[in-house]
Design a protein around this motif. Structure first.
Motif, PDB file in Angstrom:
ATOM      1  N   MET A 102      -6.197 -32.479  50.024  1.00  0.00           N
ATOM      2  CA  MET A 102      -7.175 -33.605  50.159  1.00  0.00           C
ATOM      3  C   MET A 102      -6.991 -34.063  48.653  1.00  0.00           C
ATOM      4  N   MET A 103      -7.092 -33.094  47.614  1.00  0.00           N
ATOM      5  CA  MET A 103      -7.035 -33.500  46.320  1.00  0.00           C
ATOM      6  C   MET A 103      -5.846 -34.207  46.015  1.00  0.00           C
ATOM      7  N   ARG A 104      -4.684 -33.705  46.345  1.00  0.00           N
ATOM      8  CA  ARG A 104      -3.344 -34.116  46.160  1.00  0.00           C
ATOM      9  C   ARG A 104      -3.188 -35.522  46.815  1.00  0.00           C
ATOM     10  N   SER A 105      -3.526 -35.619  47.987  1.00  0.00           N
ATOM     11  CA  SER A 105      -3.684 -36.820  48.763  1.00  0.00           C
ATOM     12  C   SER A 105      -4.373 -37.911  47.926  1.00  0.00           C
ATOM     13  N   GLY A 106      -5.576 -37.645  47.100  1.00  0.00           N
ATOM     14  CA  GLY A 106      -6.508 -38.681  46.305  1.00  0.00           C
ATOM     15  C   GLY A 106      -5.772 -38.854  45.062  1.00  0.00           C
ATOM     16  N   GLY A 107      -4.499 -38.076  44.701  1.00  0.00           N
ATOM     17  CA  GLY A 107      -3.874 -38.383  43.266  1.00  0.00           C
ATOM     18  C   GLY A 107      -4.137 -37.708  42.216  1.00  0.00           C
TER      19      GLY A 107
ATOM     20  N   TRP B  14     -11.845 -22.299  42.438  1.00  0.00           N
ATOM     21  CA  TRP B  14     -12.484 -21.157  42.657  1.00  0.00           C
ATOM     22  C   TRP B  14     -13.442 -21.042  43.804  1.00  0.00           C
ATOM     23  N   THR B  15     -13.674 -19.782  44.418  1.00  0.00           N
ATOM     24  CA  THR B  15     -14.585 -19.405  45.364  1.00  0.00           C
ATOM     25  C   THR B  15     -15.523 -18.151  45.199  1.00  0.00           C
ATOM     26  N   ASP B  16     -16.527 -18.123  46.188  1.00  0.00           N
ATOM     27  CA  ASP B  16     -17.382 -17.041  45.962  1.00  0.00           C
ATOM     28  C   ASP B  16     -16.759 -15.670  46.571  1.00  0.00           C
ATOM     29  N   PRO B  17     -17.502 -14.581  46.574  1.00  0.00           N
ATOM     30  CA  PRO B  17     -16.819 -13.079  47.147  1.00  0.00           C
ATOM     31  C   PRO B  17     -16.697 -13.497  48.713  1.00  0.00           C
ATOM     32  N   GLN B  18     -17.410 -14.203  49.333  1.00  0.00           N
ATOM     33  CA  GLN B  18     -17.635 -14.324  50.805  1.00  0.00           C
ATOM     34  C   GLN B  18     -16.439 -15.528  51.304  1.00  0.00           C
ATOM     35  N   SER B  19     -16.189 -16.307  50.415  1.00  0.00           N
ATOM     36  CA  SER B  19     -15.374 -17.419  50.611  1.00  0.00           C
ATOM     37  C   SER B  19     -15.939 -18.541  51.703  1.00  0.00           C
ATOM     38  N   TRP B  20     -17.412 -18.625  51.172  1.00  0.00           N
ATOM     39  CA  TRP B  20     -18.047 -19.731  51.772  1.00  0.00           C
ATOM     40  C   TRP B  20     -18.156 -21.144  51.221  1.00  0.00           C
ATOM     41  N   PHE B  21     -17.921 -21.125  49.936  1.00  0.00           N
ATOM     42  CA  PHE B  21     -17.784 -22.246  49.161  1.00  0.00           C
ATOM     43  C   PHE B  21     -16.608 -22.425  48.211  1.00  0.00           C
ATOM     44  N   ALA B  22     -16.159 -23.635  47.938  1.00  0.00           N
ATOM     45  CA  ALA B  22     -14.924 -23.792  46.833  1.00  0.00           C
ATOM     46  C   ALA B  22     -15.066 -24.721  46.126  1.00  0.00           C
ATOM     47  N   VAL B  23     -14.848 -24.695  44.709  1.00  0.00           N
ATOM     48  CA  VAL B  23     -14.886 -25.682  43.759  1.00  0.00           C
ATOM     49  C   VAL B  23     -13.510 -25.607  43.095  1.00  0.00           C
ATOM     50  N   SER B  24     -12.901 -27.019  43.179  1.00  0.00           N
ATOM     51  CA  SER B  24     -11.460 -27.298  42.972  1.00  0.00           C
ATOM     52  C   SER B  24     -11.429 -28.223  41.554  1.00  0.00           C
ATOM     53  N   LEU B  25     -10.493 -27.804  40.530  1.00  0.00           N
ATOM     54  CA  LEU B  25     -10.351 -28.635  39.406  1.00  0.00           C
ATOM     55  C   LEU B  25      -9.090 -29.153  39.433  1.00  0.00           C
TER      56      LEU B  25
END
Ligand code: SAH
Ligand code: AVI
Length: 319
Positions: free
Chosen positions: A290-295, A302-313
């Motif tokens: 989605m980030m790439r499609s958005g330009g 980065w994710t948390d140890p359980q991979s419940w949430f992600a933050v992308s730069l």
């Protein structure tokens, strides 16, 4: 009612009329956030069942210095759907140690939430200048009104409340106002066990139910409606085929509702629903696509140890 008459309706009226006139009734989730709704959302973020806020906060806390070192010096920060900017403070804490001052431009439809954000940031950060902007994602021109380098925040998985084509459209619109080297930090909730997801949107204390029903109370307050909020029940469900949690308000009886400002009397059957929110859940792969499609070129996720949430730069590159 004609399209022209709809356009002449003020405030939330046109959107309410359009949504409640559909064969499958729906209301846009941005209408949740009047003063009461924003206060209820703040309570949601502290609920034991609502893991997204504390999980994203932990990711930001663990990685704020690295994020700030990747975005360069003398950046300004803009934020879409900033709310009270509580998690933003984690990044600002790191940033104020790296540069003499930070210009911060939060955008939100909620005047009340932005007022709180401004007051609290002014009280706690001497070198952060806060320029709040009450408005809708439809006009992002404020992003281009100040100089690069820029960091745009769109955290809290708020992008999950958009349909996927609209989400990409919004990212493209953000990218359009940015220049090479500018960054976007995007936080999304990830697909996980159904029970965890449903509990997060149907908490024991009934705060999410109150948040959902506040939509009806808001129509009563602002449009002269007579919704009986006890005659609708909060429904939260996991729609696995499209990877989204849905919220609805279900009429518990056959009933009629009058909305004076719309000059409408609506008839509800027992069991009829108003669809009030979708909250799409992603995988890291789908987030990065989605980030790439958005330009944006993805720098790191980065994710948390359980991979419940992600933050992308992501970054805008020379095209
Ligand atoms: N970013 C904060 C708040 C998330 S709640 C956090 O992570 O906790 C979602 C916020 O987006 C609300 O404050 C709401 O008022 C705002 N919002 C929702 N739809 C919007 C729209 N179309 N335009 C601008 N703000 C919007
Ligand atoms: C703002 N948004 C990301 C929240 C979510 O999780 O979809 C809104 C919310 N709805 C119910 N609880 C929280």
């Amino acid at each position: 009612m004609t399209t022209l008459e709809q356009r002449c309706l003020s405030g939330i009226a046109a959107e309410v009329l359009e949504g409640l006139s559909r064969p499958h009734r729906a209301l846009p989730p941005k209408l949740f956030y009047d003063e009461e709704g924003s206060a209820l959302f703040e309570q949601i973020t502290c609920l034991p069942e609502y893991y997204p806020t504390r999980t994203e906060a932990a990711i930001l806390t663990a990685n704020a210095d690295e994020i700030c070192s990747r975005i360069g010096r003398d950046v300004s920060v803009s934020e879409l759907g900033a709310g009270t900017a509580t998690k933003t403070r984690i990044l600002l804490n790191s940033l104020v140690r790296l540069q003499p001052s930070v210009d911060y431009f939060p955008l939100d439809v909620s005047h009340a939430a932005l007022q709180l954000a401004k007051n609290e940031l002014n009280a706690d950060f001497e070198t952060v200048n806060v320029y709040p902007h009450v408005g809708d994602f439809e006009d992002l021109s404020f992003l281009g009104a100040h100089a690069s380098p820029r960091l745009v925040l769109y955290i809290g998985s708020s992008i999950g409340n958009l349909e996927q084509s609209d989400a990409i459209g919004l990212l493209k619109s953000v990218a359009h106002h940015l220049s090479p080297g500018d960054h976007l930090l995007l936080g999304v909730d990830l697909v996980k066990d159904r029970d965890v997801l449903v509990a997060a949107y149907d908490d024991q204390a009934g705060i999410t139910a109150a948040f959902n029903k506040n939509l009806l109370s808001r129509i009563n307050r602002e449009l002269g409606g007579n919704f009986d909020t006890d005659a609708f029940q909060h429904v939260a469900l996991w729609n696995e085929s499209v990877a989204r949690v849905e919220m609805h308000l279900e009429s518990t009886q056959a009933q009629q509702v009058r909305i004076d400002a719309l000059d409408q009397t609506l008839t509800f059957c027992r069991g009829e629903r108003i669809h009030t929110e979708n909250s799409y859940k992603y995988t890291v792969g789908r987030l990065e696509n989605m980030m790439r499609s958005g330009g944006f070129e993805v720098e790191h996720t980065w994710t948390d140890p359980q991979s419940w949430f992600a933050v992308s730069l992501g970054v805008i590159t020379e095209s």
